[in-house]
Motif scaffolding. Structure first.
Motif, PDB file in Angstrom:
ATOM      1  N   MET A  21       0.835  -1.204   0.000  1.00 49.04           N
ATOM      2  CA  MET A  21       0.000   0.000   0.000  1.00 49.04           C
ATOM      3  C   MET A  21       0.873   1.260   0.000  1.00 49.04           C
ATOM      4  O   MET A  21       0.597   2.237   0.687  1.00 49.04           O
ATOM      5  N   SER A  22       1.946   1.170  -0.738  1.00 50.37           N
ATOM      6  CA  SER A  22       2.885   2.285  -0.822  1.00 50.37           C
ATOM      7  C   SER A  22       3.670   2.133  -2.123  1.00 50.37           C
ATOM      8  O   SER A  22       3.213   1.471  -3.056  1.00 50.37           O
ATOM      9  N   GLY A  23       4.852   2.709  -2.179  1.00 50.62           N
ATOM     10  CA  GLY A  23       5.646   2.611  -3.399  1.00 50.62           C
ATOM     11  C   GLY A  23       7.130   2.618  -3.107  1.00 50.62           C
ATOM     12  O   GLY A  23       7.575   2.950  -2.010  1.00 50.62           O
ATOM     13  N   PHE A  24       7.911   2.226  -4.108  1.00 57.15           N
ATOM     14  CA  PHE A  24       9.369   2.299  -3.995  1.00 57.15           C
ATOM     15  C   PHE A  24       9.929   2.731  -5.335  1.00 57.15           C
ATOM     16  O   PHE A  24       9.265   2.638  -6.378  1.00 57.15           O
ATOM     17  N   ARG A  25      11.153   3.209  -5.289  1.00 54.77           N
ATOM     18  CA  ARG A  25      11.818   3.657  -6.514  1.00 54.77           C
ATOM     19  C   ARG A  25      13.307   3.413  -6.382  1.00 54.77           C
ATOM     20  O   ARG A  25      13.924   3.768  -5.380  1.00 54.77           O
ATOM     21  N   ARG A  26      13.882   2.792  -7.402  1.00 56.14           N
ATOM     22  CA  ARG A  26      15.328   2.642  -7.518  1.00 56.14           C
ATOM     23  C   ARG A  26      15.728   3.317  -8.820  1.00 56.14           C
ATOM     24  O   ARG A  26      15.373   2.857  -9.899  1.00 56.14           O
ATOM     25  N   ARG A  27      16.469   4.384  -8.706  1.00 50.69           N
ATOM     26  CA  ARG A  27      16.827   5.141  -9.910  1.00 50.69           C
ATOM     27  C   ARG A  27      18.134   5.880  -9.687  1.00 50.69           C
ATOM     28  O   ARG A  27      18.700   5.864  -8.598  1.00 50.69           O
ATOM     29  N   GLY A  28      18.635   6.512 -10.733  1.00 48.14           N
ATOM     30  CA  GLY A  28      19.892   7.240 -10.640  1.00 48.14           C
ATOM     31  C   GLY A  28      21.083   6.294 -10.736  1.00 48.14           C
ATOM     32  O   GLY A  28      21.043   5.262 -11.381  1.00 48.14           O
ATOM     33  N   ARG A  29      22.154   6.673 -10.041  1.00 50.78           N
ATOM     34  CA  ARG A  29      23.392   5.894 -10.091  1.00 50.78           C
ATOM     35  C   ARG A  29      23.383   4.853  -8.974  1.00 50.78           C
ATOM     36  O   ARG A  29      23.519   5.193  -7.799  1.00 50.78           O
ATOM     37  N   TRP A  30      23.165   3.574  -9.326  1.00 47.68           N
ATOM     38  CA  TRP A  30      23.208   2.490  -8.356  1.00 47.68           C
ATOM     39  C   TRP A  30      23.717   1.250  -9.071  1.00 47.68           C
ATOM     40  O   TRP A  30      23.816   1.212 -10.289  1.00 47.68           O
ATOM     41  N   THR A  31      24.082   0.228  -8.310  1.00 42.95           N
ATOM     42  CA  THR A  31      24.601  -1.007  -8.890  1.00 42.95           C
ATOM     43  C   THR A  31      23.557  -2.108  -8.764  1.00 42.95           C
ATOM     44  O   THR A  31      23.124  -2.444  -7.660  1.00 42.95           O
ATOM     45  N   VAL A  32      23.140  -2.652  -9.900  1.00 44.49           N
ATOM     46  CA  VAL A  32      22.154  -3.721  -9.921  1.00 44.49           C
ATOM     47  C   VAL A  32      22.851  -5.031  -9.544  1.00 44.49           C
ATOM     48  O   VAL A  32      23.844  -5.405 -10.177  1.00 44.49           O
ATOM     49  N   PRO A  33      22.377  -5.728  -8.527  1.00 42.37           N
ATOM     50  CA  PRO A  33      23.026  -6.989  -8.135  1.00 42.37           C
ATOM     51  C   PRO A  33      22.721  -8.090  -9.151  1.00 42.37           C
ATOM     52  O   PRO A  33      21.909  -7.913 -10.067  1.00 42.37           O
ATOM     53  N   ARG A  34      23.342  -9.227  -8.961  1.00 43.68           N
ATOM     54  CA  ARG A  34      23.061 -10.363  -9.855  1.00 43.68           C
ATOM     55  C   ARG A  34      21.601 -10.784  -9.776  1.00 43.68           C
ATOM     56  O   ARG A  34      21.046 -11.258 -10.758  1.00 43.68           O
ATOM     57  N   ARG A  35      20.976 -10.607  -8.611  1.00 49.02           N
ATOM     58  CA  ARG A  35      19.555 -10.907  -8.457  1.00 49.02           C
ATOM     59  C   ARG A  35      18.911  -9.833  -7.578  1.00 49.02           C
ATOM     60  O   ARG A  35      19.338  -9.610  -6.450  1.00 49.02           O
ATOM     61  N   PHE A  36      17.905  -9.193  -8.134  1.00 53.50           N
ATOM     62  CA  PHE A  36      17.160  -8.166  -7.416  1.00 53.50           C
ATOM     63  C   PHE A  36      15.712  -8.639  -7.294  1.00 53.50           C
ATOM     64  O   PHE A  36      15.087  -9.012  -8.293  1.00 53.50           O
ATOM     65  N   SER A  37      15.156  -8.643  -6.086  1.00 46.12           N
ATOM     66  CA  SER A  37      13.796  -9.127  -5.859  1.00 46.12           C
ATOM     67  C   SER A  37      12.932  -7.990  -5.322  1.00 46.12           C
ATOM     68  O   SER A  37      13.369  -7.213  -4.467  1.00 46.12           O
TER      69      SER A  37
END
Length: 245
Positions: free
Chosen positions: A103-119
């Protein structure tokens, strides 16, 4: 505008770096430090710059000229050969491994490192995973999305190889439109998971800075073909004391 800067590493500049320089140039135009011809020349050079050494001379004689600072250089197993996508395959564990929205939200953006597995998990909520400025822990990464009456949007840059394997029940996993062949050395992003009364969308999109660069490029091409140059905005002319009648 293309002179070398002693002591500045030939590190690749990001879209965010180019946009910061563009903002400095726009401020300088508004303050009267640059005329329109100088502004257009420097702005074009900013959006086509490839390294910090290309960017630094563009603001060196302006008050905010010290804003172009390269990030620290890392060494070891995470270091990779310079050039193209190779600069963005950095190894390591990733800066974020998951996200939850209830019942909310999230955001991943900008300069970050994507792991081998993101859940990620979204229940009556939504999320955005933006990979346009991201680095990648490996040449193949997996994003696993579970949505229940919610949605997740994954934004990938052009050239990345995308594989969609998710399952939807009264929901859907969308494939990106306009898929073309992946660029040499680009990472593969595998998107899987489960969507119930929800969805996972995948979209290819360039960054705001890249859109601006392309816009400026098209405008410059128009000027070269004889199209009239746009007038300096009224507020800029008033600030610089030009006749506005």
């Amino acid at each position: 505008m293309t002179d070398n800067v002693p002591g500045l590493p030939d590190l690749r500049a990001s879209d965010a770096d180019r946009e910061r320089v563009a903002e400095i140039l726009r401020d300088a135009l508004a303050e009267g430090r640059l005329d329109m011809e100088e502004f257009e020349e420097r702005l074009e050079a900013a959006y086509t710059a490839r390294t910090y050494a290309d960017l630094a001379p563009l603001t060196r004689d302006l008050p905010a000229g010290g804003a172009v600072v390269p990030p620290p250089v890392s060494f070891g197993k995470a270091a990779v050969a310079s050039g193209g996508w190779a600069d963005r395959i950095v190894g390591g564990e990733g800066s974020s491994t998951g996200a939850v929205a209830v019942m909310s939200g999230f955001r991943r953006r900008g300069r970050w490192t994507v792991p081998r597995r993101f859940s990620c998990f979204a229940f009556w909520g939504g999320g955005e995973i933006d990979l346009r400025e991201a680095d990648f822990a490996d040449r193949e990464v997996e994003i696993n999305c579970v949505t229940i009456m919610g949605g997740v949007q994954v934004i990938v840059p052009p050239g990345v190889d995308v594989v969609v394997r998710g399952v939807g029940v009264m929901g859907a996993f969308e494939h990106p439109r306009g898929d073309g062949p992946p660029e040499p050395g680009a990472p593969r992003v595998v998107i899987g998971g489960f969507a119930f009364w929800g969805g996972v969308g995948v979209e290819r999109r360039v960054t705001r800075a890249e859109r601006q660069r392309l816009k400026e490029q098209r405008r410059q091409e128009g000027l070269e073909h004889g199209e009239p140059r746009k007038e300096l905005p009224r507020e800029h002319r008033e600030r610089r004391g030009y006749d506005t009648d």
